[in-house]
Scaffold this motif. Structure first.
Motif, PDB file in Angstrom:
ATOM      1  N   ASN A   1       0.688  -1.037  -0.193  1.00  0.00           N
ATOM      2  CA  ASN A   1       0.017  -0.080   0.010  1.00  0.00           C
ATOM      3  C   ASN A   1       0.923   1.364   0.105  1.00  0.00           C
ATOM      4  O   ASN A   1       0.234   2.292   0.190  1.00  0.00           O
ATOM      5  CB  ASN A   1      -0.839   0.000   1.257  1.00  0.00           C
TER       6      ASN A   1
ATOM      7  N   THR B   1       2.524   3.896  -5.797  1.00  0.00           N
ATOM      8  CA  THR B   1       1.719   3.105  -6.649  1.00  0.00           C
ATOM      9  C   THR B   1       2.429   3.207  -7.910  1.00  0.00           C
ATOM     10  O   THR B   1       3.349   3.531  -8.283  1.00  0.00           O
ATOM     11  CB  THR B   1       0.451   3.717  -6.794  1.00  0.00           C
ATOM     12  N   GLY B   2       2.060   2.227  -8.918  1.00  0.00           N
ATOM     13  CA  GLY B   2       2.694   1.951 -10.122  1.00  0.00           C
ATOM     14  C   GLY B   2       3.837   0.789 -10.092  1.00  0.00           C
ATOM     15  O   GLY B   2       4.815   1.064 -10.938  1.00  0.00           O
TER      16      GLY B   2
ATOM     17  N   SER C   1       4.945  -3.042  -9.198  1.00  0.00           N
ATOM     18  CA  SER C   1       4.565  -4.366  -8.823  1.00  0.00           C
ATOM     19  C   SER C   1       5.428  -4.945  -7.520  1.00  0.00           C
ATOM     20  O   SER C   1       6.124  -4.121  -7.161  1.00  0.00           O
ATOM     21  CB  SER C   1       4.831  -5.766  -9.843  1.00  0.00           C
ATOM     22  N   ASN C   2       4.702  -5.466  -6.715  1.00  0.00           N
ATOM     23  CA  ASN C   2       5.107  -6.097  -5.653  1.00  0.00           C
ATOM     24  C   ASN C   2       6.632  -6.530  -5.552  1.00  0.00           C
ATOM     25  O   ASN C   2       7.687  -6.487  -4.835  1.00  0.00           O
ATOM     26  CB  ASN C   2       4.178  -6.855  -4.722  1.00  0.00           C
TER      27      ASN C   2
ATOM     28  N   ARG D   1       8.990  -3.742  -5.791  1.00  0.00           N
ATOM     29  CA  ARG D   1       8.863  -3.224  -4.449  1.00  0.00           C
ATOM     30  C   ARG D   1      10.153  -4.046  -3.724  1.00  0.00           C
ATOM     31  O   ARG D   1      10.991  -3.496  -3.304  1.00  0.00           O
ATOM     32  CB  ARG D   1       7.620  -3.234  -3.689  1.00  0.00           C
TER      33      ARG D   1
ATOM     34  N   GLU E   1      -0.822  -5.583   1.255  1.00  0.00           N
ATOM     35  CA  GLU E   1      -2.035  -6.196   0.634  1.00  0.00           C
ATOM     36  C   GLU E   1      -2.350  -7.764   0.769  1.00  0.00           C
ATOM     37  O   GLU E   1      -0.986  -8.328   1.182  1.00  0.00           O
ATOM     38  CB  GLU E   1      -2.179  -5.637  -0.632  1.00  0.00           C
TER      39      GLU E   1
ATOM     40  N   ASP F   1      -2.875 -10.303  -4.588  1.00  0.00           N
ATOM     41  CA  ASP F   1      -1.462 -10.335  -5.300  1.00  0.00           C
ATOM     42  C   ASP F   1      -1.424 -11.293  -6.197  1.00  0.00           C
ATOM     43  O   ASP F   1      -0.873 -11.012  -7.531  1.00  0.00           O
ATOM     44  CB  ASP F   1      -0.390 -10.483  -4.233  1.00  0.00           C
TER      45      ASP F   1
END
Ligand SMILES: [Zn+2]
Ligand SMILES: [Zn+2]
Length: 451
Positions: A29, A32-33, A35-36, A39, A152, A157
């Motif tokens: 969270n 934004t923009g 993908s996990n 990240r 999330e 996901d």
């Protein structure tokens, strides 16, 4: 500024060995923009750099970096090999997702799903999943023990990432949340993929050009469809119905598993349905084909019924329309033509007919449930409006009338009076017992207001 994120991740990764997606998802969270997986990879790159600085200063060894290395993080492995060339690579599965989120695994599922879907025609789809409960619980426990509050869920996901891969394999289709044609459910407990094809709804209008055909398929009262002497082993009270004539060609063309006919009200078996027809929706369950040739099907319906039933097809619709035509629009105004037989001959002076017709115009009719349907319907008072009542033709013993009224009015009883159960009635006003000999629905209007 002391880094809260850094402290959290260090304590978390010191104890758990996770893939990029599962690391990134804990902070899903934030930002934004991304993908996990991106990240997670970014965080691991940063931590690996930090480790390298500390290692060069001889403050950190192999243990501190080992939890950063995962199958999807080659940077970690290469960096370790730089300082520990003899080390044997032994990469563990992710301790959160058990590698369910690894790209090769998602790709293999997506390919399998694409192959399974090849027998379906569809332009939209949605991905769902069933996870082993221990995977979900495990992540919940990890989150609360490491105070990871920006995550999330693993399911959303998984569904999203698999949806992205599937979209690439299915360039003709797009992901849709509200009313997708196909729903893929990936059951990760039993390692199964289930495909559900959502129903197809077709909106149209039918005309019934011959009397004696019921709207619905009517099972034999004695055997309830099994087949017996009473029904000549057909299982049916009537050999044909509007429902069967109209649904069968749709059902066959769409290659569904079952079908339903939803009519906007119904006419009596012995009444014709003329004019522009009566609205209906046909629902086909689990269709394989969605692009139907409507004009060909309409032709087929006419041919199969020997022109007793004709349809006009408006196109595809949705479940909301079914509710609408079954409830609201069943009260839409209707126009009828009735040929009425009289019990006595009419007098020579017919001027009183106009008064009778006027008295039945713009009037509310009270009807107790007619005797002919009382065996299957509750005894209630129904109030419906007649907005127009016109005499069209008169012979000695017959009168033809044209009536416009609210949907749901029992027209036969409006004429006969149904032994006083319908009031007022044509019989009562005329002073002669009268019965409907022939009835046609001339028009089904688009609203309760006939104009
Ligand atoms: Zn994972
Ligand atoms: Zn039977």
């Amino acid at each position: 500024m002391e880094s809260q994120l850094f402290t959290t991740i260090l304590s978390f990764l010191g104890k758990k060995h996770v893939c990029n997606s599962c690391l990134g998802r804990q902070f899903g969270n934030l930002l934004t923009g991304l993908s996990n997986a991106d990240r997670g990879s970014a965080l691991k790159i940063f931590l690996t750099m930090e480790w390298e600085i500390q290692h060069r200063q001889a403050k950190a060894g192999l243990t501190e970096i080992s939890s950063l290395i995962s199958k999807d993080f080659t940077v970690g492995e290469l960096s370790v090999q730089r300082y520990f060339p003899d080390i044997e690579s032994n990469i563990l599965p992710c301790q959160i997702c058990q590698d369910f989120l690894s790209i090769p695994f998602l790709e293999s599922l997506a390919k399998e799903a694409r192959d399974l879907a090849s027998e379906y025609e569809f332009s939209t789809f949605l991905v769902g999943s069933i996870f082993p409960p221990n995977v979900i619980d495990n992540e919940d426990i990890i989150r609360s023990s490491f105070n990871l509050e920006y995550g999330e869920s693993i399911k959303s996901d998984f569904n999203r990432e698999l949806g992205k891969i599937l979209s690439k394999l299915l360039p003709e289709a797009t992901v849709e949340f509200k009313a997708p044609d196909l729903v893929f459910t990936f059951n990760l407990i039993h390692n199964e993929i289930d495909i559900k094809s959502n129903p197809l709804f077709i909106l149209g209008r039918y005309k019934k050009l011959e009397r004696g055909i019921p709207q619905s398929k009517w099972f034999c009262r004695k055997c309830r469809g099994v087949g017996c002497n009473h029904c000549n082993f057909t299982g049916k009270m009537y050999q044909e119905s509007v429902e069967e004539y109209t649904t069968t060609p749709f059902f066959e063309a769409a290659k569904g598993i079952s079908s339903k006919f939803h009519g906007s009200g119904r006419e009596d078996i012995d009444a014709r349905m003329l004019g522009t027809g009566r609205p209906f929706v046909i629902e086909i369950s689990e269709p394989k084909i969605r692009n139907l040739n409507f004009s060909q099907i309409a032709k087929q319906i006419s041919e199969n019924s020997k022109a007793k039933v004709e349809v006009t097809i408006d196109g595809l619709t949705n479940r909301t329309k079914v509710r609408e035509i079954k409830t609201r629009s069943s009260r839409n105004a209707k126009a009828y033509r009735a040929v009425i037989s009289l019990d006595k001959s009419l007098p020579d002076d017919l001027s009183f007919l106009e008064t009778v017709a006027n008295e039945l115009t713009d009037i509310l009719i009270q009807q107790r449930t007619p005797l002919r349907v009382a065996h299957r319907r509750a005894d209630k008072i129904r109030i419906r409006k007649v907005s127009s009542f016109k005499v069209e033709e008169v012979t000695k013993n017959e009168i033809t009338v044209y009536i416009i009224c609210e949907g749901g009015l029992y027209v036969k009883e409006l004429i006969s009076g149904d032994q006083g159960r319908t009031q007022p009635s044509f019989s009562e006003k005329l002073g002669i017992p009268a019965l409907v000999r022939e009835l046609d629905v001339i028009e089904v209007f688009k609203s309760t207001d006939p104009i």
